[in-house]
Design an enzyme around this catalytic site. Structure first.
Site, PDB file in Angstrom:
ATOM      1  N   ASP A   1       4.277   0.587  12.156  1.00 47.69           N
ATOM      2  CA  ASP A   1       3.114  -0.103  11.594  1.00 47.69           C
ATOM      3  C   ASP A   1       3.020  -1.568  12.029  1.00 47.69           C
ATOM      4  OD1 ASP A   1       2.299   2.203  10.390  1.00 47.69           O
ATOM      5  OD2 ASP A   1       2.877   1.645   8.356  1.00 47.69           O
TER       6      ASP A   1
ATOM      7  N   ARG B   1      -8.944  -0.417   4.235  1.00 43.94           N
ATOM      8  CA  ARG B   1      -8.084   0.608   3.651  1.00 43.94           C
ATOM      9  C   ARG B   1      -6.724   0.024   3.289  1.00 43.94           C
ATOM     10  NH1 ARG B   1      -6.706   4.883   7.499  1.00 43.94           N
ATOM     11  NH2 ARG B   1      -5.212   5.076   5.830  1.00 43.94           N
TER      12      ARG B   1
ATOM     13  N   ARG C   1      -0.224  14.508  13.412  1.00 50.21           N
ATOM     14  CA  ARG C   1       0.369  14.293  12.089  1.00 50.21           C
ATOM     15  C   ARG C   1       0.334  15.512  11.174  1.00 50.21           C
ATOM     16  NH1 ARG C   1      -1.417   8.366  10.006  1.00 50.21           N
ATOM     17  NH2 ARG C   1       0.532   8.408   8.870  1.00 50.21           N
TER      18      ARG C   1
ATOM     19  N   CYS D   1      -5.875  13.017  12.997  1.00 44.50           N
ATOM     20  CA  CYS D   1      -6.297  11.656  12.687  1.00 44.50           C
ATOM     21  C   CYS D   1      -6.161  10.837  13.955  1.00 44.50           C
ATOM     22  CB  CYS D   1      -5.486  11.050  11.561  1.00 44.50           C
ATOM     23  SG  CYS D   1      -3.873  10.486  12.038  1.00 44.50           S
TER      24      CYS D   1
ATOM     25  N   LYS E   1       0.834  -1.203   0.000  1.00 40.10           N
ATOM     26  CA  LYS E   1       0.000   0.000   0.000  1.00 40.10           C
ATOM     27  C   LYS E   1       0.874   1.260   0.000  1.00 40.10           C
ATOM     28  CE  LYS E   1      -1.848   1.694   4.001  1.00 40.10           C
ATOM     29  NZ  LYS E   1      -1.492   3.103   4.192  1.00 40.10           N
ATOM     30  N   ASN E   2       1.864   1.282   0.889  1.00 39.43           N
ATOM     31  CA  ASN E   2       2.635   2.514   1.066  1.00 39.43           C
ATOM     32  C   ASN E   2       3.627   2.778  -0.065  1.00 39.43           C
ATOM     33  OD1 ASN E   2       1.223   2.977   3.350  1.00 39.43           O
ATOM     34  ND2 ASN E   2       2.919   2.641   4.786  1.00 39.43           N
TER      35      ASN E   2
HETATM   36  C1  UD1 Z   1       4.022   6.930   6.601  1.00 40.64           C
HETATM   37  C2  UD1 Z   1       3.211   5.691   6.334  1.00 40.64           C
HETATM   38  C3  UD1 Z   1       2.578   5.162   7.621  1.00 40.64           C
HETATM   39  C4  UD1 Z   1       3.662   4.967   8.682  1.00 40.64           C
HETATM   40  C5  UD1 Z   1       4.510   6.221   8.839  1.00 40.64           C
HETATM   41  C6  UD1 Z   1       5.709   6.005   9.753  1.00 40.64           C
HETATM   42  C7  UD1 Z   1       2.467   6.046   4.057  1.00 40.64           C
HETATM   43  C8  UD1 Z   1       1.333   6.343   3.140  1.00 40.64           C
HETATM   44  N1  UD1 Z   1       2.181   6.025   5.365  1.00 40.64           N
HETATM   45  O1  UD1 Z   1       3.116   7.925   7.099  1.00 40.64           O
HETATM   46  O2  UD1 Z   1       1.949   3.916   7.326  1.00 40.64           O
HETATM   47  O3  UD1 Z   1       3.036   4.675   9.914  1.00 40.64           O
HETATM   48  O4  UD1 Z   1       5.023   6.642   7.570  1.00 40.64           O
HETATM   49  O5  UD1 Z   1       6.502   4.974   9.297  1.00 40.64           O
HETATM   50  O6  UD1 Z   1       3.580   5.797   3.632  1.00 40.64           O
HETATM   51  N2  UD1 Z   1       5.667  14.753  10.967  1.00 40.64           N
HETATM   52  C9  UD1 Z   1       5.697  16.093  11.239  1.00 40.64           C
HETATM   53  N3  UD1 Z   1       5.598  16.974  10.202  1.00 40.64           N
HETATM   54  C10 UD1 Z   1       5.483  16.564   8.893  1.00 40.64           C
HETATM   55  C11 UD1 Z   1       5.460  15.197   8.626  1.00 40.64           C
HETATM   56  C12 UD1 Z   1       5.558  14.310   9.684  1.00 40.64           C
HETATM   57  O7  UD1 Z   1       5.811  16.499  12.397  1.00 40.64           O
HETATM   58  O8  UD1 Z   1       5.391  17.426   8.012  1.00 40.64           O
HETATM   59  C13 UD1 Z   1       5.764  13.780  12.070  1.00 40.64           C
HETATM   60  C14 UD1 Z   1       4.524  12.902  12.200  1.00 40.64           C
HETATM   61  O9  UD1 Z   1       3.512  13.525  12.975  1.00 40.64           O
HETATM   62  C15 UD1 Z   1       5.082  11.674  12.862  1.00 40.64           C
HETATM   63  C16 UD1 Z   1       6.491  11.561  12.237  1.00 40.64           C
HETATM   64  O10 UD1 Z   1       6.790  12.869  11.758  1.00 40.64           O
HETATM   65  O11 UD1 Z   1       5.195  11.874  14.249  1.00 40.64           O
HETATM   66  C17 UD1 Z   1       6.613  10.571  11.126  1.00 40.64           C
HETATM   67  O12 UD1 Z   1       5.561  10.746  10.219  1.00 40.64           O
HETATM   68  P1  UD1 Z   1       5.680  10.397   8.670  1.00 40.64           P
HETATM   69  O13 UD1 Z   1       6.862   9.540   8.402  1.00 40.64           O
HETATM   70  O14 UD1 Z   1       5.557  11.655   7.878  1.00 40.64           O
HETATM   71  O15 UD1 Z   1       4.367   9.534   8.444  1.00 40.64           O
HETATM   72  P2  UD1 Z   1       3.559   9.457   7.120  1.00 40.64           P
HETATM   73  O16 UD1 Z   1       4.484   9.699   5.978  1.00 40.64           O
HETATM   74  O17 UD1 Z   1       2.310  10.257   7.225  1.00 40.64           O
END
Ligand code: UD1
Length: 416
Positions: free
Chosen positions: A304, A396, A121, A116, A22-23
């Site tokens: 995850d 999902r 996030r 969420c 998925k990711n």
């Molecule tokens: C992706 C994965 C999700 C997985 C996560 C962590 C996808 C579609 N989803 O989510 O399944 O659980 O990586 O491995 O690939 N953060 C900020 N600011 C930002 C972006 C992130 O503060 O602009 C923080 C987030 O709140 C979180 C951390 O950084 O605490 C990591 O998040 P991130 O790696 O961005 O998660 P996703 O990419 O949303």
């Protein structure tokens, strides 16, 4: 609302094919925005998130043909540079259209995702990165409005490792003017899969899989064909389920090299694991031992997989500590596991689980995607019937999960 009914006590036995990730599929679908030529994808999983992403891209004007796991996308004409709130709120990964849209069309309007279930996030790193590349960004009426004649290569340091943040900026940088260096970039295998697809489209990317990714912008990308990598989280989920139920399973079409940490933890719990090419076999014939887990960015233990290991620890021998360092609110499954009789104490981002000999079936509620998988595992090992409500979360991200589990001998039914 659909529910799952599980009669606990069956051991999982047999063979199951692992679906595309998925990711990896979600960002790679968005990569189709970067070229006017067709992008042909194989091994695309049949998931609600993938359907939502397809719908979003179609709304923008992309033509999409689907034939099982084969998907052909053509972004020759785009008439709407927007990702509306109703889509982004159901699937945060919709933010991944932002980078490609600004890079190729010079403009994008993407809804802010909002909160969420597993934490606030934010997407500040995506926004800051694009600003550093010269985009003008305004937040208005809950939307990110980004504009740039042509993005410019820049050095971008991520304060936090962000998977979709890295992917968004990597895609944006492929068409930027000059060289972009992403530092403290995510090393997740799904980022690598996306990079391989972009390289096949003509992008110039170095350092893939390391924490420093260098992208030299090109004027145009072209079409290509790409096969989506196997889902390591689906693989890990089945392996934990087999370990917890004391089963013997073989996963085909998967990869062991991207599951190192998870496989080590399962061996520590007492499972015997063999790898042969793209097949992972696991045997377990005793009660698992409790294993400590601490989540962190790849190559460390994946967040995850945290909930699924928590479920296994509930019936393990001994006590374990589970520390969640990525998301601030990712213990929502704890309350539900307690309803099955699990002994869990939570203090901040640490959960201490005292394994008990038996869980008891009850009515419980799924709170997010991976929590749903955790509750299924708990239901499989609990005595009697467990009914899991709100399983739309599951659809999902897990392809045909109850069919796959039934194939392995689980007593699981969907109640409509
Ligand atoms: C992706 C994965 C999700 C997985 C996560 C962590 C996808 C579609 N989803 O989510 O399944 O659980 O990586 O491995 O690939 N953060 C900020 N600011 C930002 C972006 C992130 O503060 O602009 C923080 C987030 O709140 C979180 C951390 O950084 O605490 C990591 O998040 P991130 O790696 O961005 O998660 P996703 O990419 O949303």
């Amino acid at each position: 609302m659909q529910k799952l009914a599980i009669q606990g006590g069956s051991r999982l036995n047999g063979e199951v094919r692992i679906s595309g990730a998925k990711n990896a599929a979600l960002p790679i679908l968005c990569a189709s925005l970067l070229t006017s030529e067709p992008l042909q994808l194989a091994n695309v999983p049949d998931l609600n998130d993938v359907a939502t992403m397809r719908k979003l891209l179609q709304q923008m004007g992309i033509s999409i043909e689907v034939n099982g796991g084969q998907v052909v996308l053509s972004a020759a004409h785009i008439d709407k540079l927007e990702a509306p709130y109703d889509m982004v709120k159901t699937m945060r990964a919709a933010i991944l259209v932002l980078g490609p849209l600004v890079a190729r069309f010079g403009e994008a309007r993407v809804s802010l995702p909002g909160g969420c279930a597993i934490g606030s996030r934010p997407v500040d790193l995506h926004i800051k990165g694009l600003q550093t590349m010269g985009a003008e960004i305004h937040i208005e009426h809950g939307y990110i409005h980004a504009k740039a004649k042509r993005l410019k290569g820049a050095r971008i340091f991520f304060d936090l490792v962000s998977v979709t943040g890295t992917e968004n900026l990597m895609m944006a940088a492929t068409l930027a003017d000059g060289v972009t260096v992403l530092e403290n970039a995510a090393r997740e295998p799904e980022v690598v899969d996306l990079a391989h697809c972009l390289i096949a489209m003509g992008a110039r990317i170095d350092g893939v899989g390391s924490d420093t990714i260098t992208i030299t912008g090109v004027k145009k990308l072209h079409g290509t064909s790409h096969r989506i990598m196997p889902d390591r989280i689906e693989s890990g989920t089945f392996l934990v389920a087999a370990t917890a139920t004391g089963g013997s399973i073989a996963l085909t079409d998967t990869r062991a090299d991207i599951l190192d940490n998870v496989l080590e933890k399962l061996q520590e719990a007492g499972a015997t694991i063999q790898v042969s090419g793209s097949t992972i076999s696991l045997q377990m014939n005793k009660r698992p031992k409790a294993v400590n887990v601490r989540t962190a960015p790849y190559p460390a233990f994946p967040t995850d997989m945290q909930a699924q290991f928590m479920a296994m620890n509930c019936i393990a021998e001994g006590s374990a500590m589970v520390v969640e360092t990525i998301f601030e609110n990712r213990f929502m499954h704890v309350q539900e596991l307690r309803r099955l009789g699990a002994q869990i104490d939570v203090e901040g981002n640490t959960a201490v689980i005292r394994g008990c000999a038996q869980l008891e079936g009850a009515a419980i509620m799924a709170t997010d995607l991976r929590a749903s998988a955790c509750l299924i595992i708990a239901g499989l090992v609990a005595q009697g019937e467990t009914i899991i409500d709100r399983i739309y979360h599951l659809d999902r991200g897990y392809e045909h999960i109850e069919a796959k589990l039934s194939q392995l001998g689980a007593d699981i039914r969907r109640l409509k």
